[in-house]
Design an enzyme around this catalytic site. Structure first.
Site, mmCIF file in Angstrom:
data_model
loop_
_atom_site.group_PDB
_atom_site.id
_atom_site.type_symbol
_atom_site.label_atom_id
_atom_site.label_comp_id
_atom_site.label_asym_id
_atom_site.label_seq_id
_atom_site.Cartn_x
_atom_site.Cartn_y
_atom_site.Cartn_z
ATOM 1 N N ASN A 8 0.866 -1.174 0.000
ATOM 2 C CA ASN A 8 0.000 0.000 0.000
ATOM 3 C C ASN A 8 0.909 1.231 0.000
ATOM 4 O O ASN A 8 1.474 1.591 1.021
ATOM 5 C CB ASN A 8 -0.902 -0.014 1.245
ATOM 6 C CG ASN A 8 -1.764 1.229 1.334
ATOM 7 O OD1 ASN A 8 -1.829 2.026 0.391
ATOM 8 N ND2 ASN A 8 -2.432 1.414 2.470
ATOM 9 N N TRP A 9 1.030 1.850 -1.169
ATOM 10 C CA TRP A 9 1.926 3.020 -1.281
ATOM 11 C C TRP A 9 1.332 4.260 -0.608
ATOM 12 O O TRP A 9 2.021 5.264 -0.474
ATOM 13 C CB TRP A 9 2.180 3.343 -2.762
ATOM 14 C CG TRP A 9 3.051 2.360 -3.466
ATOM 15 C CD1 TRP A 9 3.531 1.173 -2.984
ATOM 16 C CD2 TRP A 9 3.562 2.483 -4.806
ATOM 17 N NE1 TRP A 9 4.299 0.549 -3.931
ATOM 18 C CE2 TRP A 9 4.337 1.328 -5.061
ATOM 19 C CE3 TRP A 9 3.432 3.438 -5.809
ATOM 20 C CZ2 TRP A 9 4.983 1.125 -6.285
ATOM 21 C CZ3 TRP A 9 4.072 3.224 -7.019
ATOM 22 C CH2 TRP A 9 4.842 2.085 -7.255
ATOM 23 N N LYS A 10 0.043 4.205 -0.251
ATOM 24 C CA LYS A 10 -0.661 5.395 0.264
ATOM 25 C C LYS A 10 -0.456 6.556 -0.721
ATOM 26 O O LYS A 10 -0.424 6.307 -1.921
ATOM 27 C CB LYS A 10 -0.190 5.723 1.684
ATOM 28 C CG LYS A 10 -0.288 4.485 2.593
ATOM 29 C CD LYS A 10 -0.133 4.766 4.044
ATOM 30 C CE LYS A 10 -0.274 3.455 4.830
ATOM 31 N NZ LYS A 10 -0.264 3.637 6.263
ATOM 32 N N HIS A 93 -9.603 1.476 4.805
ATOM 33 C CA HIS A 93 -8.333 1.661 5.525
ATOM 34 C C HIS A 93 -8.578 2.613 6.694
ATOM 35 O O HIS A 93 -9.387 3.540 6.589
ATOM 36 C CB HIS A 93 -7.266 2.226 4.575
ATOM 37 C CG HIS A 93 -5.904 2.182 5.180
ATOM 38 N ND1 HIS A 93 -5.481 3.125 6.083
ATOM 39 C CD2 HIS A 93 -4.888 1.291 5.056
ATOM 40 C CE1 HIS A 93 -4.248 2.809 6.485
ATOM 41 N NE2 HIS A 93 -3.868 1.698 5.865
ATOM 42 N N GLU A 95 -7.004 5.029 7.735
ATOM 43 C CA GLU A 95 -6.808 6.446 7.400
ATOM 44 C C GLU A 95 -8.074 7.014 6.750
ATOM 45 O O GLU A 95 -8.398 8.193 6.919
ATOM 46 C CB GLU A 95 -5.576 6.599 6.491
ATOM 47 C CG GLU A 95 -4.296 6.430 7.302
ATOM 48 C CD GLU A 95 -3.126 5.842 6.542
ATOM 49 O OE1 GLU A 95 -3.157 5.816 5.299
ATOM 50 O OE2 GLU A 95 -2.173 5.394 7.205
ATOM 51 N N GLU A 163 -5.404 -4.304 10.943
ATOM 52 C CA GLU A 163 -4.356 -3.298 11.097
ATOM 53 C C GLU A 163 -4.637 -2.469 12.352
ATOM 54 O O GLU A 163 -5.439 -1.519 12.307
ATOM 55 C CB GLU A 163 -4.325 -2.355 9.890
ATOM 56 C CG GLU A 163 -3.995 -3.032 8.582
ATOM 57 C CD GLU A 163 -3.476 -2.017 7.549
ATOM 58 O OE1 GLU A 163 -2.339 -2.187 7.113
ATOM 59 O OE2 GLU A 163 -4.196 -1.062 7.219
ATOM 60 N N GLY A 169 2.470 2.867 10.776
ATOM 61 C CA GLY A 169 3.447 3.938 10.586
ATOM 62 C C GLY A 169 4.154 4.375 11.856
ATOM 63 O O GLY A 169 4.772 5.439 11.883
ATOM 64 N N SER A 201 3.365 -1.602 10.552
ATOM 65 C CA SER A 201 4.815 -1.660 10.765
ATOM 66 C C SER A 201 5.416 -3.019 10.410
ATOM 67 O O SER A 201 6.301 -3.519 11.116
ATOM 68 C CB SER A 201 5.165 -1.248 12.197
ATOM 69 O OG SER A 201 4.788 0.111 12.404
ATOM 70 N N GLY A 222 2.877 -0.946 4.369
ATOM 71 C CA GLY A 222 2.886 0.474 4.010
ATOM 72 C C GLY A 222 4.303 0.936 3.725
ATOM 73 O O GLY A 222 4.862 0.694 2.659
ATOM 74 N N GLY A 223 4.914 1.595 4.700
ATOM 75 C CA GLY A 223 6.231 2.210 4.539
ATOM 76 C C GLY A 223 7.284 1.306 3.903
ATOM 77 O O GLY A 223 8.003 1.728 2.990
HETATM 78 P P1 13P Z 1 2.988 0.829 7.753
HETATM 79 O O1 13P Z 1 3.476 -0.504 7.213
HETATM 80 O O2 13P Z 1 3.732 1.992 7.220
HETATM 81 O O3 13P Z 1 2.874 0.794 9.240
HETATM 82 O O4 13P Z 1 1.494 1.019 7.199
HETATM 83 C C1 13P Z 1 0.594 -0.024 7.380
HETATM 84 C C2 13P Z 1 -0.603 0.258 6.543
HETATM 85 O O5 13P Z 1 -1.369 1.158 6.854
HETATM 86 C C3 13P Z 1 -0.796 -0.554 5.342
HETATM 87 O O6 13P Z 1 -2.058 -0.371 4.827
#
Ligand code: 13P
Length: 236
Positions: A8-10, A93, A95, A163, A169, A201, A222-223
């Site tokens: 997930n590149w966001k 998600h 977010e 999640e 993050g 994470s 994510g990251g």
């Molecule tokens: P991180 O891996 O950066 O914690 O993000 C997780 C995430 O929200 C994946 O959708």
């Protein structure tokens, strides 16, 4: 057993980033039996679908609207995403739930739209730190899961991603015990065995341990998915 690895590149990435990222990934895709799904921001979906042609990777979006077309300025429908080659869409998600006020009902309708367009819905759920500390994490997440899953959900067209909000993050991964407890509870609560992913994470250091837990069928990254060396290790 093959696992599901979702990037997930966001709201990150660029055409230049993709030019180096995709070729670096190609040999790993050829040598893995894991299913890799890459979810970039909307503008990069179409160029990425061309760049990934001939590889085993699937293309996923990060959001969609509930209806196929209409007067919804700025929105993108599931049907449009399917039209350009998407096979999956992340919905709900945290977010989006937190920053864009998305409710379980809306997420359920989005997942239904994803199914109607012939794609896989990756439905995200998770508890806040306050809920975790109050001891109500499992009940809250199960309730969220049941309220977000549409009747159209099957093991083939749906993945549920747990999640925890406090792990996204932050570098604070849920412990292996916390993940196991939650995934066991989710597995028992879903009537059909929907594949379950963990996100929060995930790194190249902890992915192997997380992926070997019972009822963890994959990870949502994510990251670390933006760091090529880290993501290659996770895929392997
Ligand atoms: P991180 O891996 O950066 O914690 O993000 C997780 C995430 O929200 C994946 O959708």
């Amino acid at each position: 057993m093959a696992k599901i690895i979702v990037a997930n590149w966001k709201m990150n990435g660029s055409l230049a980033f993709m030019k180096t990222w995709v070729p670096a990934l190609t040999s790993d895709l050829a040598s893995t039996s894991n299913q890799v799904i890459i979810c970039p921001p909307f503008p990069f979906l179409f160029p990425l679908s061309a760049a990934l042609k001939g590889t085993s990777a699937h293309l996923g979006a990060q959001n969609c609207h509930t209806t196929p077309h209409g007067p919804f300025t700025g929105e993108v429908s599931a049907a449009m995403l399917a039209d350009i080659g998407c096979q999956a869409v992340i919905v709900g998600h945290s977010e989006r739930r937190t920053l864009f006020s998305e409710t379980n009902d809306l997420i359920k309708a989005k997942a239904e739209a994803v199914h109607a367009a012939g794609m896989t819905a990756i439905i995200c759920i998770g508890e806040s730190l306050t809920i975790r500390q109050s001891g109500r994490a499992i009940d809250t997440v199960i309730q969220q899961c049941q309220a977000s899953l549409p009747p159209s959900a099957t093991p083939e067209n749906t993945r549920v991603a747990y999640e925890p909000l406090w792990a996204i993050g932050t570098g604070l991964t849920a412990s292996l015990r916390e993940i196991t407890e939650m995934h066991q509870a989710l597995h028992a609560a879903t009537k059909v065995p929907i594949p379950l992913l963990y996100g929060g994470s995930v790194t190249e250091e902890n992915a192997t341990d997380i992926l070997s837990l019972p009822h963890v069928d994959g990870v949502l990254v994510g990251g670390a998915s933006l760091n090529m060396a880290a993501f290659q290790k996770i895929i392997r």
